[in-house]
Design a protein around this motif. Structure first.
Motif, short mmCIF file in Angstrom:
data_model
loop_
_atom_site.label_atom_id
_atom_site.label_comp_id
_atom_site.label_asym_id
_atom_site.label_seq_id
_atom_site.Cartn_x
_atom_site.Cartn_y
_atom_site.Cartn_z
N LEU A 167 30.45 38.60 43.42
CA LEU A 167 31.83 38.12 43.30
C LEU A 167 31.96 37.40 41.96
CD1 LEU A 167 34.65 37.70 44.50
CD2 LEU A 167 33.78 35.64 45.62
N GLY A 168 32.90 37.87 41.13
CA GLY A 168 33.07 37.28 39.80
C GLY A 168 32.45 38.10 38.69
N SER A 169 31.60 39.07 39.04
CA SER A 169 31.04 39.96 38.02
C SER A 169 32.06 41.04 37.68
CB SER A 169 29.77 40.64 38.54
OG SER A 169 28.77 39.69 38.80
N CYS A 170 31.93 41.59 36.45
CA CYS A 170 32.87 42.63 36.00
C CYS A 170 32.12 43.74 35.29
CB CYS A 170 33.87 42.09 34.99
SG CYS A 170 34.83 40.70 35.53
N TYR A 171 32.75 44.89 35.28
CA TYR A 171 32.31 45.97 34.40
C TYR A 171 33.55 46.44 33.65
CZ TYR A 171 30.39 50.32 32.67
OH TYR A 171 29.98 51.33 31.85
N LYS A 172 33.50 46.44 32.35
CA LYS A 172 34.67 46.75 31.51
C LYS A 172 35.90 45.99 31.99
CE LYS A 172 33.86 51.41 29.70
NZ LYS A 172 34.28 52.81 29.90
N ASN A 173 35.72 44.70 32.20
CA ASN A 173 36.81 43.80 32.60
C ASN A 173 37.41 44.07 33.97
OD1 ASN A 173 36.79 42.12 30.33
ND2 ASN A 173 37.88 43.70 29.16
N GLN A 174 36.80 44.97 34.74
CA GLN A 174 37.27 45.20 36.11
C GLN A 174 36.28 44.54 37.06
OE1 GLN A 174 38.16 49.31 37.07
NE2 GLN A 174 37.96 48.94 39.27
N LYS A 175 36.81 43.86 38.07
CA LYS A 175 35.96 43.07 38.97
C LYS A 175 35.09 43.96 39.86
CE LYS A 175 37.21 38.58 38.41
NZ LYS A 175 38.31 38.60 37.48
N CYS A 176 33.84 43.56 40.01
CA CYS A 176 32.97 44.21 40.98
C CYS A 176 33.56 44.01 42.38
CB CYS A 176 31.56 43.64 40.93
SG CYS A 176 30.67 44.15 39.43
N GLY A 177 33.37 45.01 43.21
CA GLY A 177 33.99 45.02 44.53
C GLY A 177 35.15 45.99 44.58
N THR A 178 35.65 46.38 43.37
CA THR A 178 36.82 47.27 43.32
C THR A 178 36.45 48.68 42.85
OG1 THR A 178 37.36 46.67 41.04
CG2 THR A 178 38.34 45.33 42.78
N PHE A 179 35.14 48.96 42.68
CA PHE A 179 34.75 50.27 42.15
C PHE A 179 34.48 51.29 43.25
CE2 PHE A 179 33.56 47.37 38.67
CZ PHE A 179 34.28 47.97 37.66
N GLY A 180 34.05 50.83 44.40
CA GLY A 180 33.68 51.75 45.47
C GLY A 180 34.90 52.26 46.22
N THR A 181 34.69 53.25 47.07
CA THR A 181 35.74 53.66 48.01
C THR A 181 36.07 52.45 48.88
OG1 THR A 181 34.68 55.83 48.03
CG2 THR A 181 36.35 55.39 49.73
N ILE A 182 35.00 51.70 49.23
CA ILE A 182 35.13 50.44 49.96
C ILE A 182 34.16 49.45 49.32
CG2 ILE A 182 34.67 49.30 52.19
CD1 ILE A 182 35.64 51.78 53.60
N GLY A 183 34.59 48.19 49.19
CA GLY A 183 33.72 47.15 48.64
C GLY A 183 33.42 46.06 49.66
N VAL A 184 32.34 45.33 49.42
CA VAL A 184 31.88 44.30 50.35
C VAL A 184 31.53 43.02 49.60
CG1 VAL A 184 29.93 43.67 51.86
CG2 VAL A 184 30.97 45.94 52.05
N PHE A 185 31.98 41.88 50.15
CA PHE A 185 31.53 40.57 49.65
C PHE A 185 30.86 39.80 50.77
CE2 PHE A 185 35.28 41.12 46.70
CZ PHE A 185 34.52 41.27 45.56
N SER A 186 30.01 38.85 50.39
CA SER A 186 29.41 37.92 51.35
C SER A 186 29.70 36.49 50.91
CB SER A 186 27.89 38.12 51.41
OG SER A 186 27.29 37.00 52.06
N PHE A 187 29.95 35.64 51.91
CA PHE A 187 30.14 34.20 51.64
C PHE A 187 29.12 33.40 52.41
CE2 PHE A 187 34.43 36.26 51.80
CZ PHE A 187 34.62 36.35 50.44
N ASN A 188 27.90 33.93 52.49
CA ASN A 188 26.83 33.20 53.14
C ASN A 188 26.51 31.93 52.35
OD1 ASN A 188 24.77 32.54 54.89
ND2 ASN A 188 23.87 34.58 54.87
N GLY A 189 25.73 31.04 52.94
CA GLY A 189 25.49 29.72 52.36
C GLY A 189 24.87 29.74 50.98
N ASN A 190 24.13 30.81 50.65
CA ASN A 190 23.42 30.83 49.36
C ASN A 190 24.16 31.63 48.30
OD1 ASN A 190 23.11 33.31 50.49
ND2 ASN A 190 20.91 33.47 50.14
N LYS A 191 25.31 32.19 48.61
CA LYS A 191 26.03 33.04 47.65
C LYS A 191 26.83 32.19 46.66
CE LYS A 191 24.19 36.71 49.17
NZ LYS A 191 24.31 37.27 50.48
#
Ligand SMILES: *Cc1c(COP(=O)(O)O)cnc(C)c1O
Length: 382
Positions: free
Chosen positions: A169-193
């Motif tokens: 979360l917060g990473s980008c490729y060519k100014n587009q945020k990771c999580g938006t490249f796949g057909t479906i994207g996934v994030f985690s908000f676990n305690g260590n993320k």
């Protein structure tokens, strides 16, 4: 100087989390729905900065991966390609569904899925009679995978990508945020993320219909009827409104946390610039922007006079500082070793030589001094 434990990555509150949690209590929305859940989803959509994406907040990143595979139509007996070098949660949901994971090696520039091995795997599985149903690709430690090359292979064979962005979360490729490249994207908000809801996750979906389907499945798949009626198997995977309150506070400090994690990476890069045989995982070029969730290095004992990552890990441990070997590739795990694997020994070598260093956004100057003292001591030893 205190000798309290320095953690690899620990929760770092921004200040407003308790305000959102209190609102949930005050309005008695202590449930897996409510204003904070909707608010967190809206915050994430705004953060991702695209107008075509929808977000569904769930109870964990693992739940998001499980539902993601279901939404892509994965069923028992199907094959799903998965990056081998990753946390087990990328692969376990494939097994939950009775599908077969097919593991693929990494390339050495991002440590993520090798597009050449990926294509080799697809061609060989098709020759053996089964076309893979999905590709689970991971942005490890926040480093974007080779987005264009991996997407080109996936498109050539019309196989959807489930983008495991749990660490990115917060990473980008060519100014587009990771999580938006796949057909479906996934994030985690676990305690260590990089941000946490104590436990939680999210799906990034291409349209409103898919989001509705994800919410339907995550809330026990109730048909539209006054009584409880079910035509599909459901799950209890929705995010709690309390957890979402923590998430809303965390969204306010996400970019600040990215900057602090990147500063930790720069701190290590400065130290290791003078050390032969140590490689810091770094963006291959300026198309890549990593949140540097964790700074990771490899130590090649052939060049460092026999100094190893295990030696450094023990030196840190003696100083009450946590460091951790990299994710052990799935094809080397006892539970997954009987499944097919494509590629060479890139991920295996990175695993053997690799170490994750303390990278939290809440580390202090005095923590950095203690870390530096261990590094200087370890690398100056004869
Ligand atoms: C943390 C993580 C997950 C799982 O997320 P949870 O919220 O802990 O269930 C999945 N994949 C990767 C790569 C992760 O690091």
């Amino acid at each position: 100087m205190s000798n309290s434990k320095i953690w690899l990555s620990s929760p770092h509150m921004g200040g407003n989390e308790q305000k959102f949690v209190k609102e949930a209590f005050d309005s008695n929305w202590v449930a897996p729905l409510g204003r904070n859940v909707n608010g967190l989803e809206a915050d994430l959509v705004a953060y991702l900065g695209t107008d075509r994406h929808q977000v569904a907040a769930l109870s964990s990143g693992t739940a998001a991966l499980h539902l993601g595979l279901i939404l892509l139509g994965v069923q028992a007996g199907d094959e799903v390609i998965c990056q081998s070098m990753t946390f087990s949660a990328s692969a376990n949901p494939i097994a939950y569904l009775g599908a077969t994971p097919v593991f693929v090696d990494s390339e050495s520039s991002t440590w993520n899925m090798c597009p050449v091995a990926l294509e080799e795997a697809i061609v060989d599985r098709m020759a053996k009679g089964k076309k893979p149903k999905a590709i689970v690709a991971v942005h490890l430690y926040g480093m974007p995978f080779q987005v264009e090359a991996v997407a080109a292979v996936a498109a050539r064979y019309a196989i959807p990508i489930l983008e495991d962005s749990a660490e990115a979360l917060g990473s980008c490729y060519k100014n587009q945020k990771c999580g938006t490249f796949g057909t479906i994207g996934v994030f985690s908000f676990n305690g260590n993320k990089i941000i946490t809801t104590s436990g939680g996750g999210a799906l990034v979906l291409g349209d409103k219909e898919l989001k509705n389907k994800a919410i339907f499945l995550s809330t026990q798949a109730r048909d539209n009827a006054p009584h409880y009626q079910h035509s599909e198997i459901g799950y209890n995977y929705r995010m709690s409104n309390i957890c979402a309150g923590i998430g809303r506070g965390q969204m306010e400090v996400l970019d600040a946390h990215v900057a602090l994690r990147r500063a930790m990476h720069a701190f290590y890069a400065r130290f290791f610039a003078g050390i032969k045989g140590v490689t810091v995982l770094t963006e291959p070029d300026d198309r890549y922007f990593s949140n540097h969730w964790l700074t990771a290095i490899t130590i090649d004992p052939a060049v460092t006079n026999g100094k190893t990552r295990e030696g450094l890990r023990i030196a840190f441990d003696r100083a009450n500082i946590e460091s951790r070997p990299l994710w052990k590739p799935m094809h080397l795990q006892p539970v997954f070793k009987s499944y097919p694997y494509y590629g060479g020994s890139v991920s295996e070598t990175i695993f053997e030589q690799g170490l994750c260093l303390p990278s939290g956004s809440n580390l202090t100057d005095s923590d950095r001094e203690r870390i530096l003292r261990v590094l200087e001591g370890f690398f100056s030893e004869e």
